[in-house]
Scaffold this motif. Structure first.
Motif, PDB file in Angstrom:
ATOM      1  N   PRO A   1      -6.052  -1.343   3.387  1.00  0.00           N
ATOM      2  CA  PRO A   1      -5.004  -0.723   4.209  1.00  0.00           C
ATOM      3  C   PRO A   1      -5.299  -0.783   5.702  1.00  0.00           C
TER       4      PRO A   1
ATOM      5  N   CYS B   1     -13.585  -5.188   5.966  1.00  0.00           N
ATOM      6  CA  CYS B   1     -12.343  -5.077   5.205  1.00  0.00           C
ATOM      7  C   CYS B   1     -11.159  -4.653   6.080  1.00  0.00           C
ATOM      8  N   HIS B   2     -11.405  -3.690   6.969  1.00  0.00           N
ATOM      9  CA  HIS B   2     -10.277  -3.166   7.755  1.00  0.00           C
ATOM     10  C   HIS B   2     -10.026  -3.968   9.031  1.00  0.00           C
TER      11      HIS B   2
ATOM     12  N   TYR C   1       0.840  -1.204   0.000  1.00  0.00           N
ATOM     13  CA  TYR C   1       0.000   0.000   0.000  1.00  0.00           C
ATOM     14  C   TYR C   1       0.875   1.254   0.000  1.00  0.00           C
TER      15      TYR C   1
ATOM     16  N   ARG D   1      -5.345  -6.199   0.015  1.00  0.00           N
ATOM     17  CA  ARG D   1      -5.025  -4.802  -0.194  1.00  0.00           C
ATOM     18  C   ARG D   1      -6.004  -3.853   0.483  1.00  0.00           C
TER      19      ARG D   1
ATOM     20  N   CYS E   1     -17.235  -1.394   8.175  1.00  0.00           N
ATOM     21  CA  CYS E   1     -15.824  -1.075   7.922  1.00  0.00           C
ATOM     22  C   CYS E   1     -14.959  -2.281   8.292  1.00  0.00           C
TER      23      CYS E   1
ATOM     24  N   MET F   1     -13.632   2.752  -1.763  1.00  0.00           N
ATOM     25  CA  MET F   1     -13.882   3.672  -0.656  1.00  0.00           C
ATOM     26  C   MET F   1     -14.762   4.843  -1.057  1.00  0.00           C
TER      27      MET F   1
HETATM   28  C1  HEC Z   1     -15.021  -3.504   0.826  1.00  0.00           C
HETATM   29  C2  HEC Z   1     -13.838  -3.154   1.598  1.00  0.00           C
HETATM   30  C3  HEC Z   1     -13.869  -1.877   2.418  1.00  0.00           C
HETATM   31  C4  HEC Z   1     -14.832  -1.464   3.311  1.00  0.00           C
HETATM   32  C5  HEC Z   1     -16.141  -2.132   3.646  1.00  0.00           C
HETATM   33  C6  HEC Z   1     -14.329  -0.236   3.882  1.00  0.00           C
HETATM   34  N1  HEC Z   1     -13.092   0.068   3.372  1.00  0.00           N
HETATM   35 FE1  HEC Z   1     -11.926   1.697   3.849  1.00  0.00          FE
HETATM   36  N2  HEC Z   1     -10.608   1.191   2.397  1.00  0.00           N
HETATM   37  C7  HEC Z   1     -10.719   0.090   1.571  1.00  0.00           C
HETATM   38  C8  HEC Z   1      -9.701   0.182   0.542  1.00  0.00           C
HETATM   39  C9  HEC Z   1      -9.470  -0.813  -0.578  1.00  0.00           C
HETATM   40  C10 HEC Z   1      -8.990   1.385   0.772  1.00  0.00           C
HETATM   41  C11 HEC Z   1      -7.834   1.968  -0.071  1.00  0.00           C
HETATM   42  C12 HEC Z   1      -8.434   2.880  -1.115  1.00  0.00           C
HETATM   43  C13 HEC Z   1      -7.443   3.425  -2.107  1.00  0.00           C
HETATM   44  O1  HEC Z   1      -6.629   2.661  -2.616  1.00  0.00           O
HETATM   45  O2  HEC Z   1      -7.499   4.638  -2.398  1.00  0.00           O
HETATM   46  C14 HEC Z   1      -9.571   1.981   1.972  1.00  0.00           C
HETATM   47  C15 HEC Z   1      -9.114   3.152   2.558  1.00  0.00           C
HETATM   48  C16 HEC Z   1      -9.630   3.709   3.715  1.00  0.00           C
HETATM   49  C17 HEC Z   1      -9.069   4.853   4.414  1.00  0.00           C
HETATM   50  C18 HEC Z   1      -7.820   5.625   4.023  1.00  0.00           C
HETATM   51  C19 HEC Z   1      -6.586   4.855   4.464  1.00  0.00           C
HETATM   52  C20 HEC Z   1      -5.298   5.560   4.129  1.00  0.00           C
HETATM   53  O3  HEC Z   1      -4.480   5.731   5.024  1.00  0.00           O
HETATM   54  O4  HEC Z   1      -5.063   5.945   2.977  1.00  0.00           O
HETATM   55  C21 HEC Z   1      -9.894   5.092   5.479  1.00  0.00           C
HETATM   56  C22 HEC Z   1      -9.734   6.180   6.530  1.00  0.00           C
HETATM   57  C23 HEC Z   1     -10.963   4.103   5.442  1.00  0.00           C
HETATM   58  N3  HEC Z   1     -10.769   3.276   4.371  1.00  0.00           N
HETATM   59  C24 HEC Z   1     -12.005   4.033   6.349  1.00  0.00           C
HETATM   60  C25 HEC Z   1     -13.119   3.196   6.209  1.00  0.00           C
HETATM   61  C26 HEC Z   1     -14.336   3.308   6.993  1.00  0.00           C
HETATM   62  C27 HEC Z   1     -14.564   4.319   8.104  1.00  0.00           C
HETATM   63  C28 HEC Z   1     -15.180   2.327   6.547  1.00  0.00           C
HETATM   64  C29 HEC Z   1     -16.613   2.036   6.993  1.00  0.00           C
HETATM   65  C30 HEC Z   1     -17.580   3.128   6.839  1.00  0.00           C
HETATM   66  C31 HEC Z   1     -14.486   1.602   5.491  1.00  0.00           C
HETATM   67  N4  HEC Z   1     -13.242   2.165   5.314  1.00  0.00           N
HETATM   68  C32 HEC Z   1     -15.018   0.511   4.820  1.00  0.00           C
HETATM   69  C33 HEC Z   1     -11.623  -0.948   1.703  1.00  0.00           C
HETATM   70  C34 HEC Z   1     -12.783  -0.910   2.462  1.00  0.00           C
END
Ligand code: HEC
Ligand code: HEC
Length: 209
Positions: A148, A134-135, A60, A146, A131, A182
């Motif tokens: 993050p 995935c996270h 990443y 992938r 969230c 995202m």
């Molecule tokens: C289906 C999978 C998925 C779900 C569900 C998801 N995310 Fe993500 N998230 C990702 C991915 C993939 C990225 C990287 C995006 C990119 O490459 O720009 C990311 C990136 C982020 C980042 C930025 C990280 C960075 O340091 O660059 C944040 C903050 C974040 N997500 C918060 C959340 C929150 C809060 C939720 C729930 C509301 C959520 N995510 C739900 C997959 C997911």
């Protein structure tokens, strides 16, 4: 509904190629000296306007550096600091910072009631996936898929990112199909929810580091 959403996203992910070069943490340490002024020696920035990158996944980090260098992720400061990096440098820096541990931080308790249900369960009626799906429950993401790491990130930075995703920012698409995810996830979040989630994320850390 929540389940179908995640499955659809998963299908999208399968199409993305991995980062070709593998990094060396020792070589990365020497190259990381120039990053310390903003991100801290070990990637734990003190000033919240600079993201923590300690514990972020190697690939990443390398990918974001490549996106900054190409201008696909638009940031004047990081354009300057990535311009001279080779793919090997990016991988080495990724290896070094991913081997560091993100320092735990705290969440504002006032926001937990809003953030925790969304983080853990999403909002089925509004089509917002959990969230955590995935996270991860501790925010450490999953390098193989992938997703993050977001654990302990400064709230100010996570909130900025979530607002940008909501406003349609997609870094590196179509080369990086993950980026689209995202902006879809964040599309339905309110300002209040973004503030609450960002604070909650800042407090996330794993029980056994
Ligand atoms: C289906 C999978 C998925 C779900 C569900 C998801 N995310 Fe993500 N998230 C990702 C991915 C993939 C990225 C990287 C995006 C990119 O490459 O720009 C990311 C990136 C982020 C980042 C930025 C990280 C960075 O340091 O660059 C944040 C903050 C974040 N997500 C918060 C959340 C929150 C809060 C939720 C729930 C509301 C959520 N995510 C739900 C997959 C997911
Ligand atoms: C002068 C300050 C400064 C220096 C030095 C600097 N950065 Fe950054 N970095 C930033 C800022 C500001 C951002 C946030 C960019 C944005 O908002 O999109 C950032 C973002 C990043 C990100 C994206 C983090 C994420 O979660 O998406 C990575 C990775 C990164 N920097 C790595 C590095 C590396 C590696 C170096 C050294 C080669 C470095 N930076 C040097 C200021 C700096």
């Amino acid at each position: 509904m929540k389940f179908t959403t995640v499955v659809a996203f998963a299908a999208l992910l399968a199409a993305t190629p991995g980062w070709a070069v593998s990094g060396d943490a020792t070589a990365g340490e020497a190259k990381a000296a120039v990053c310390a002024a903003c991100h801290g020696v070990d990637g734990n920035s003190v000033d919240p306007q600079y993201p923590k990158i300690a514990g972020q996944h190697e690939q990443y980090i390398a990918e974001q550096l490549a996106l900054f260098k190409s201008g696909k992720r638009d940031n004047a400061i990081m354009l300057g600091f990535s311009a001279l990096l080779s793919e090997q440098d990016m991988a080495d820096l990724g290896a070094y910072f991913s081997a560091q541990q993100a320092k735990p931080d705290i969440a504002d308790e006032a926001f937990v009631a809003i953030a925790q249900p969304i983080y853990r369960g999403g909002d089925v009626k509004r089509g917002i996936p959990a969230c955590m799906a995935c996270h991860g429950p501790d925010g450490r993401g999953n390098p193989l898929s992938r997703y993050p790491s977001i654990a302990a990130q400064h709230a100010q930075y996570s909130a900025d990112m979530l607002r940008r995703y909501r406003d349609g920012a997609v870094y590196g698409e179509p080369d990086n199909a993950h980026a689209l995810i995202m902006s879809q996830v964040a599309a339905k979040l309110s300002d209040k929810e973004i503030e609450a989630l960002a604070s909650y994320i800042q407090g996330l850390h794993s029980a056994t580091p």
